[in-house]
Design an enzyme around this catalytic site. Sequence first.
Site, PDB file in Angstrom:
ATOM      1  N   SER A 172      20.265  26.248  51.150  1.00  0.00           N
ATOM      2  CA  SER A 172      20.655  26.424  49.961  1.00  0.00           C
ATOM      3  C   SER A 172      19.946  25.265  48.941  1.00  0.00           C
ATOM      4  CB  SER A 172      22.115  26.225  49.643  1.00  0.00           C
ATOM      5  OG  SER A 172      22.760  24.958  49.989  1.00  0.00           O
ATOM      6  N   ASP A 217      27.074  21.211  41.379  1.00  0.00           N
ATOM      7  CA  ASP A 217      28.279  21.956  41.825  1.00  0.00           C
ATOM      8  C   ASP A 217      28.825  20.962  42.981  1.00  0.00           C
ATOM      9  OD1 ASP A 217      26.822  22.530  44.229  1.00  0.00           O
ATOM     10  OD2 ASP A 217      26.765  24.549  44.025  1.00  0.00           O
ATOM     11  N   HIS A 276      25.590  20.604  45.483  1.00  0.00           N
ATOM     12  CA  HIS A 276      24.027  20.628  45.059  1.00  0.00           C
ATOM     13  C   HIS A 276      23.881  19.810  43.889  1.00  0.00           C
ATOM     14  CE1 HIS A 276      25.055  24.250  47.211  1.00  0.00           C
ATOM     15  NE2 HIS A 276      23.979  23.937  47.950  1.00  0.00           N
TER      16      HIS A 276
END
Length: 374
Positions: free
Chosen positions: A48, A339, A342
């Site tokens: 991700s 977040d 990240h």
Amino acid sequence: MGDGLEPPQTSLAAAVASTVTTTKEEEAILTTVAPLAEARAFFVFGDSLVDSGNNNYLATTARADAPPYGIDYPTRRPTGRFSNGLNIPDIISEQIGQSQPPLPYLSPVLKGHKLLNGANFASAGIGILNDTGIQFLNIIRMFRQLDYFEEYQRRVSGLIGAQKTGELVNKSLVLITVGGNDFVNNYYLVPFSARSRQFSLPDYVKYLISEYQKLLMRLYELGARQVLVTGTGPLGCVPAELAMRNTNGGCSAELQRAAALYNPQLVEMIKGLNSEIGENIFVAANTQQMHMDFISDPQAYGFTTSKVACCGQGPNNGLGLCTVLSNLCPDRDHYAFWDPFHPSEKANRIIVQQIMSGSTQYMTPMNLTTFLAN
């Protein structure tokens, strides 16, 4: 010589003309091949931290295709990037002179001359191991990302021929970012996880490194010749871990121990591969140190906090997902983390700056600018 053996020029011209009856799409591709030397192709593999939207096309919960993701992206819309704005591949793409970053491989728009720019195969939730991220169901595991890279080369060969495709891949830059989920979403996912019963932490790290080496050798066999390999960030210091592990404000010692074992062994493995091959194919980015710089002294980098996520809920905004119902900070540039897991776009820019021009404290055996100039 006038002895009748020379083919008449008209028929040669006709033969050439007959082979050059191309469609407009093919003409565009043929004219695009010429400037390839200036703007190299860029291929991205991993999780991700580098996924630019492949998971949008999959039945998985590991996705970032809803607001407020993308709030600072040029379109102000979510794209599938796990960021408020640009992610690390976007910024590297800018730095190496691409007019746009490579598209997600699963995007229906990635066809024709757009393929020559490269492709992003990354998928949120995946790890080095195939059993990492099983809770996310349909994600593109590493072996499948490499299969797609092979398929990509077949598709491009159909456009520009095998030889030019080989050159495009050999001259390209490859980024691979994987490994963090093998700890966060596998070994430490639940107490007494299957992998933690099977391996002590030092043995698990050795196993991961040996499996990662196989992935890197497969990339090499598929033609990659300039590969940027990032280590894990400081796994125990992300807001999610601060929130979940109740560390009284400090980083999770156990996850930090994992990162401290893993990252140096990754660098040693890469040095070994380069030595075995006889040239520097792989460069390692010490992303743990790059993160720790601004985590330990956020103010020096213009952040007000590195402990609280901009978007989330609960302690440190570190619990659950970033959604339209979450707490959302008004100024993302003040937060090192977007977040619970990240970095923000601003933090990503600091990381890429060190990748491009950092000293050997951050980059082994050399930074990306030096690497690409070789």
